[in-house]
Design an enzyme around this catalytic site. Structure first.
Site, PDB file in Angstrom:
ATOM      1  CB  SER A   1     -19.526   0.481   6.733  1.00 21.20           C
ATOM      2  OG  SER A   1     -20.085   1.801   6.588  1.00 21.20           O
TER       3      SER A   1
ATOM      4  CE1 TYR B   1     -16.358   1.490   2.308  1.00 27.27           C
ATOM      5  CE2 TYR B   1     -18.722   2.447   2.725  1.00 27.27           C
ATOM      6  CZ  TYR B   1     -17.319   2.016   3.047  1.00 27.27           C
ATOM      7  OH  TYR B   1     -17.004   2.388   4.556  1.00 27.27           O
TER       8      TYR B   1
HETATM    9  N1  LIG Z   1     -14.338   6.981   7.959  1.00 29.54           N
HETATM   10  C1  LIG Z   1     -15.498   6.572   7.776  1.00 29.54           C
HETATM   11  O1  LIG Z   1     -16.649   7.419   8.054  1.00 29.54           O
HETATM   12  C2  LIG Z   1     -15.926   5.175   7.877  1.00 29.54           C
HETATM   13  C3  LIG Z   1     -17.219   4.677   8.112  1.00 29.54           C
HETATM   14  C4  LIG Z   1     -17.583   3.423   7.955  1.00 29.54           C
HETATM   15  C5  LIG Z   1     -16.446   2.656   7.661  1.00 29.54           C
HETATM   16  N2  LIG Z   1     -14.987   2.738   7.647  1.00 29.54           N
HETATM   17  C6  LIG Z   1     -14.132   1.781   7.333  1.00 29.54           C
HETATM   18  O2  LIG Z   1     -12.857   2.156   8.219  1.00 29.54           O
HETATM   19  C7  LIG Z   1     -11.863   1.657   7.408  1.00 29.54           C
HETATM   20  C8  LIG Z   1     -10.732   2.944   7.453  1.00 29.54           C
HETATM   21  O3  LIG Z   1     -11.287   3.744   6.732  1.00 29.54           O
HETATM   22  P1  LIG Z   1     -10.963   5.344   6.863  1.00 29.54           P
HETATM   23  O4  LIG Z   1     -11.773   6.111   6.688  1.00 29.54           O
HETATM   24  O5  LIG Z   1      -9.749   5.424   7.929  1.00 29.54           O
HETATM   25  O6  LIG Z   1     -10.016   5.213   5.409  1.00 29.54           O
HETATM   26  P2  LIG Z   1      -8.846   5.957   4.850  1.00 29.54           P
HETATM   27  O7  LIG Z   1      -8.672   6.009   3.489  1.00 29.54           O
HETATM   28  O8  LIG Z   1      -8.651   7.625   5.473  1.00 29.54           O
HETATM   29  O9  LIG Z   1      -7.608   5.245   5.379  1.00 29.54           O
HETATM   30  C9  LIG Z   1      -7.444   3.917   4.964  1.00 29.54           C
HETATM   31  C10 LIG Z   1      -6.107   3.285   5.003  1.00 29.54           C
HETATM   32  O10 LIG Z   1      -6.223   1.969   4.718  1.00 29.54           O
HETATM   33  C11 LIG Z   1      -4.876   1.747   3.927  1.00 29.54           C
HETATM   34  N3  LIG Z   1      -5.097   0.754   2.556  1.00 29.54           N
HETATM   35  C12 LIG Z   1      -6.110   0.940   1.825  1.00 29.54           C
HETATM   36  N4  LIG Z   1      -6.165  -0.335   1.078  1.00 29.54           N
HETATM   37  C13 LIG Z   1      -4.827  -0.941   1.516  1.00 29.54           C
HETATM   38  C14 LIG Z   1      -4.450  -2.031   0.966  1.00 29.54           C
HETATM   39  N5  LIG Z   1      -5.076  -2.565  -0.371  1.00 29.54           N
HETATM   40  N6  LIG Z   1      -3.467  -2.467   1.564  1.00 29.54           N
HETATM   41  C15 LIG Z   1      -2.768  -1.797   2.521  1.00 29.54           C
HETATM   42  N7  LIG Z   1      -3.345  -0.615   3.111  1.00 29.54           N
HETATM   43  C16 LIG Z   1      -4.528  -0.008   2.466  1.00 29.54           C
HETATM   44  C17 LIG Z   1      -4.616   3.408   3.195  1.00 29.54           C
HETATM   45  O11 LIG Z   1      -3.219   3.422   2.826  1.00 29.54           O
HETATM   46  C18 LIG Z   1      -5.012   4.289   4.485  1.00 29.54           C
HETATM   47  O12 LIG Z   1      -3.681   4.249   5.359  1.00 29.54           O
HETATM   48  C19 LIG Z   1     -12.473   1.121   6.076  1.00 29.54           C
HETATM   49  O13 LIG Z   1     -12.627  -0.322   6.009  1.00 29.54           O
HETATM   50  C20 LIG Z   1     -13.687   1.658   5.857  1.00 29.54           C
HETATM   51  O14 LIG Z   1     -14.530   1.158   5.102  1.00 29.54           O
HETATM   52  C21 LIG Z   1     -14.881   4.162   7.521  1.00 29.54           C
END
Ligand SMILES: NC(=O)c1ccc[n+]([C@@H]2O[C@H](COP(=O)([O-])OP(=O)(O)OC[C@H]3O[C@@H](n4cnc5c(N)ncnc54)[C@H](O)[C@@H]3O)[C@@H](O)[C@H]2O)c1
Length: 260
Positions: free
Chosen positions: A138, A152
């Site tokens: 991130s 985080y």
């Molecule tokens: N959305 C953003 O703005 C953003 C920004 C920077 C980084 N990220 C990173 O992108 C990745 C996805 O984020 P997102 O926003 O899509 O999150 P989200 O919560 O919308 O989706 C995350 C997915 O991961 C699954 N998951 C979480 N923990 C798990 C586990 N222990 N075992 C199996 N599945 C698991 C959840 O069920 C879900 O389907 C993350 O690593 C997050 O840190 C997101």
């Protein structure tokens, strides 16, 4: 069809960024395996029922189960070309109030879960002298941060160190290891954060975030998926150990008072 014939494992592919990655990977011809602990997994599999996609309902913290799943994938598909470590959580809480439980969940999922599945998959990549590993870091942690993000941010910064260190260790095995550093992408995670900070009007939080981004909007899961597909393809073969920012310019302004 830049991913034709490639076998790709995407953790957390049931929704959000993972769903965008799955969608774009399928568009480019990959054979996709989703590992996710959410009940939404089945809906996602139904959505793509005419494509080459299978799913395993599992928590990436469960090392024994993940070991069985990796074995099963190897038995069924014969190889894993691409591993996208996307599963992650973000729960905001002030540092002084943060429980050990919240801290440990971040460390266990975002760092140890990623570590464990990668360690299980890498030997099969080394054997074939081919692999692409993409870790979802991130901008939060390595570059910027807001209040409540200590757990985080710590894990996302750690993933950058993990990426660089693993990249150099695997460079002679023809395995590329890179990280993606998103700013705000519109996903259920961001909806959850908006809901927690203003349960009565989460939309106003999203609008506030959008205003602070030079492009004036959050990114889409498809835009995130396209970058991931590039890093998963042979078109990016000379890139390794890097963190690639995708943030609509949000980390760009030198000052907050001039410009847009
Ligand atoms: N959305 C953003 O703005 C953003 C920004 C920077 C980084 N990220 C990173 O992108 C990745 C996805 O984020 P997102 O926003 O899509 O999150 P989200 O919560 O919308 O989706 C995350 C997915 O991961 C699954 N998951 C979480 N923990 C798990 C586990 N222990 N075992 C199996 N599945 C698991 C959840 O069920 C879900 O389907 C993350 O690593 C997050 O840190 C997101």
């Amino acid at each position: 069809m830049k991913l034709n014939g490639k076998v790709a494992v995407v953790t957390g592919g049931a929704m959000g960024n993972g769903l965008g990655i799955v969608k774009v990977f399928l568009k480019y011809g990959a054979d996709v395996i989703i590992i996710d602990y959410s009940d939404k997994l089945q809906d996602t599999l139904n959505l793509f029922k005419n494509y080459n996609v299978i799913g395993y309902k599992a928590d990436i913290r469960d090392k024994e189960k993940i070991k069985d799943i990796v074995m099963d994938i190897i038995n069924k598909k014969g190889k894993i070309d691409i591993l996208v470590n996307n599963a992650g959580i973000a729960k905001l809480q002030s540092f002084v109030d943060m429980s050990d439980d919240i801290r440990d969940k971040h460390f266990d999922i975002n760092i140890n879960g990623t570590w464990n599945i990668t360690q299980l998959v890498v030997p099969y990549m080394i054997e074939r002298k081919y692999g692409k590993i993409i870790n979802l870091s991130s901008v939060t942690g390595p570059m910027v941060a807001d209040t409540g993000e200590v757990a985080y941010a710590t894990t996302k910064a750690a993933l950058l160190g993990f990426t660089k260190s693993l990249a150099i260790e695997l460079v002679r095995d023809n395995i590329n290891v890179n990280a993606i550093m998103p700013g705000y992408i519109m996903t259920p995670m961001v909806e959850g954060i908006a809901n927690d900070s203003d349960p009565k009007n989460p939309q106003s939080v999203i609008e506030g975030i959008a205003k602070g981004i030079p492009m004036g909007r959050l990114g889409t899961i498809e835009e995130l998926g396209e970058l991931t597909a590039f890093l998963a393809s042979d078109e990016s073969s000379y890139i390794t150990g890097q963190g690639i920012v995708i943030d609509g310019g949000s980390t760009l302004p030198e000052t907050k008072s001039v410009g847009i």
